[in-house]
Design a protein around this motif. Structure first.
Motif, short mmCIF file in Angstrom:
data_model
loop_
_atom_site.label_atom_id
_atom_site.label_comp_id
_atom_site.label_asym_id
_atom_site.label_seq_id
_atom_site.Cartn_x
_atom_site.Cartn_y
_atom_site.Cartn_z
N VAL A 100 36.39 35.59 37.70
CA VAL A 100 37.12 36.27 36.75
C VAL A 100 38.01 37.82 37.51
O VAL A 100 38.76 38.33 36.99
CB VAL A 100 36.05 37.02 35.81
CG1 VAL A 100 35.34 38.34 36.36
CG2 VAL A 100 36.89 37.69 34.53
N ARG A 101 37.57 37.75 38.83
CA ARG A 101 38.43 38.83 39.45
C ARG A 101 39.95 38.32 39.74
O ARG A 101 40.80 39.11 40.08
CB ARG A 101 37.68 38.65 41.03
CG ARG A 101 36.38 39.35 40.89
CD ARG A 101 35.82 39.32 42.42
NE ARG A 101 34.46 39.91 42.21
CZ ARG A 101 33.65 39.33 42.78
NH1 ARG A 101 33.48 38.10 43.72
NH2 ARG A 101 32.08 39.54 42.50
N ALA A 102 40.03 36.94 39.47
CA ALA A 102 41.60 36.42 39.85
C ALA A 102 41.62 35.36 38.52
O ALA A 102 41.56 34.15 38.97
CB ALA A 102 41.60 36.01 41.10
N PRO A 103 41.88 35.93 37.43
CA PRO A 103 41.89 34.94 36.36
C PRO A 103 43.30 34.15 36.08
O PRO A 103 44.28 34.79 36.81
CB PRO A 103 41.93 35.65 34.88
CG PRO A 103 42.11 36.94 35.36
CD PRO A 103 41.55 37.11 36.93
N LEU A 104 43.33 32.75 35.97
CA LEU A 104 44.48 32.18 35.76
C LEU A 104 45.35 32.60 34.50
O LEU A 104 46.57 32.53 34.66
CB LEU A 104 44.07 30.72 35.62
CG LEU A 104 43.39 29.99 36.65
CD1 LEU A 104 43.14 28.50 36.05
CD2 LEU A 104 44.15 29.79 37.79
N LEU A 105 44.85 33.10 33.57
CA LEU A 105 45.51 33.82 32.35
C LEU A 105 44.66 34.65 31.52
O LEU A 105 43.35 34.12 31.73
CB LEU A 105 45.89 32.55 31.62
CG LEU A 105 46.70 32.51 30.25
CD1 LEU A 105 48.05 33.19 30.35
CD2 LEU A 105 46.82 31.32 29.46
N THR A 106 45.25 35.61 30.81
CA THR A 106 44.59 36.55 30.05
C THR A 106 45.37 36.69 28.82
O THR A 106 46.44 36.97 29.13
CB THR A 106 44.20 37.86 30.91
OG1 THR A 106 43.39 37.60 31.92
CG2 THR A 106 43.37 38.72 29.83
N ILE A 107 44.61 36.50 27.90
CA ILE A 107 45.11 36.73 26.56
C ILE A 107 44.26 37.38 25.87
O ILE A 107 43.14 36.90 25.35
CB ILE A 107 45.59 35.33 25.88
CG1 ILE A 107 46.65 34.57 26.61
CG2 ILE A 107 46.06 35.93 24.38
CD1 ILE A 107 47.13 33.15 26.07
N ARG A 108 44.41 38.60 25.56
CA ARG A 108 43.45 39.71 24.76
C ARG A 108 42.25 39.55 25.44
O ARG A 108 41.92 40.02 26.75
CB ARG A 108 43.52 39.47 23.26
CG ARG A 108 45.07 39.83 22.63
CD ARG A 108 44.93 39.70 21.36
NE ARG A 108 44.76 38.46 20.46
CZ ARG A 108 45.27 37.47 20.43
NH1 ARG A 108 46.67 37.34 20.77
NH2 ARG A 108 45.15 36.31 19.86
N LYS A 109 40.83 39.01 24.69
CA LYS A 109 39.62 39.00 25.32
C LYS A 109 39.38 37.77 25.88
O LYS A 109 38.21 37.47 26.29
CB LYS A 109 38.72 39.52 24.41
CG LYS A 109 38.70 39.01 23.14
CD LYS A 109 37.42 39.33 22.27
CE LYS A 109 37.79 39.62 20.92
NZ LYS A 109 36.83 40.01 19.74
N ARG A 111 40.01 35.23 28.96
CA ARG A 111 40.26 34.90 30.43
C ARG A 111 39.94 33.42 30.56
O ARG A 111 38.95 32.85 30.47
CB ARG A 111 39.37 35.76 31.19
CG ARG A 111 39.73 37.18 31.23
CD ARG A 111 38.68 38.11 32.00
NE ARG A 111 39.26 39.64 31.73
CZ ARG A 111 38.52 40.25 30.55
NH1 ARG A 111 37.89 39.66 29.82
NH2 ARG A 111 38.85 41.61 30.67
N VAL A 112 41.05 32.92 31.49
CA VAL A 112 40.99 31.54 31.95
C VAL A 112 40.58 31.78 33.31
O VAL A 112 41.32 32.20 33.94
CB VAL A 112 42.21 30.84 31.60
CG1 VAL A 112 41.86 29.44 31.96
CG2 VAL A 112 42.45 30.86 30.06
N VAL A 113 39.45 30.89 33.75
CA VAL A 113 39.16 31.02 35.07
C VAL A 113 38.73 29.80 35.73
O VAL A 113 38.37 28.84 34.99
CB VAL A 113 37.81 32.00 35.48
CG1 VAL A 113 38.19 33.47 34.91
CG2 VAL A 113 36.81 31.57 34.56
#
Length: 118
Positions: A100-109, A111-113
């Motif tokens: 989660v320190r470097a997510p691939l993508l974040t949309i609101r709540k 996170r894609v990890v």
């Protein structure tokens, strides 16, 4: 990651984010070695959730409805099967916490990890 995979990943993350906004959830993670970008036939999109402590009664009723249908609406909107992880005892959490320190993508709540195969 190909452009097609990126589009699919963004679509799935948006669908999950729209769903999560109506649920009593604090954080949601789409995770895995491909992070859900190319879930093939027979594979499941892996989603881990953390509950919110300040959910409204309406959100809780929505959650109960979703749970009673085994999240059929979410599965239909995503167009794939899902594996939902809520229990903090699952062994999926340490790799998610690291990624989660470097997510691939974040949309609101949401996170894609990317995590190692679990």
């Amino acid at each position: 990651m190909t452009a097609k995979c990126s589009e699919l990943l963004a679509h799935r993350a948006t669908v999950v984010a729209d769903w999560a906004d109506r649920m009593p959830l604090r954080d949601v993670y789409i995770f895995g070695d491909h992070a859900g970008a190319d879930v093939g036939a027979g594979a499941k999109l892996k989603i881990a959730i953390e509950y919110s402590s300040d959910a409204s009664d309406e959100m809780m009723r929505g959650w109960q409805r979703e749970n009673s249908t085994d999240f059929a609406g979410l599965r239909q909107a995503l167009g794939t099967q899902i594996a939902l992880y809520a229990d903090q005892d699952y062994d999926v959490w340490p790799p998610i916490r690291n990624a989660v320190r470097a997510p691939l993508l974040t949309i609101r709540k949401v996170r894609v990890v990317q995590t190692p195969a679990i």
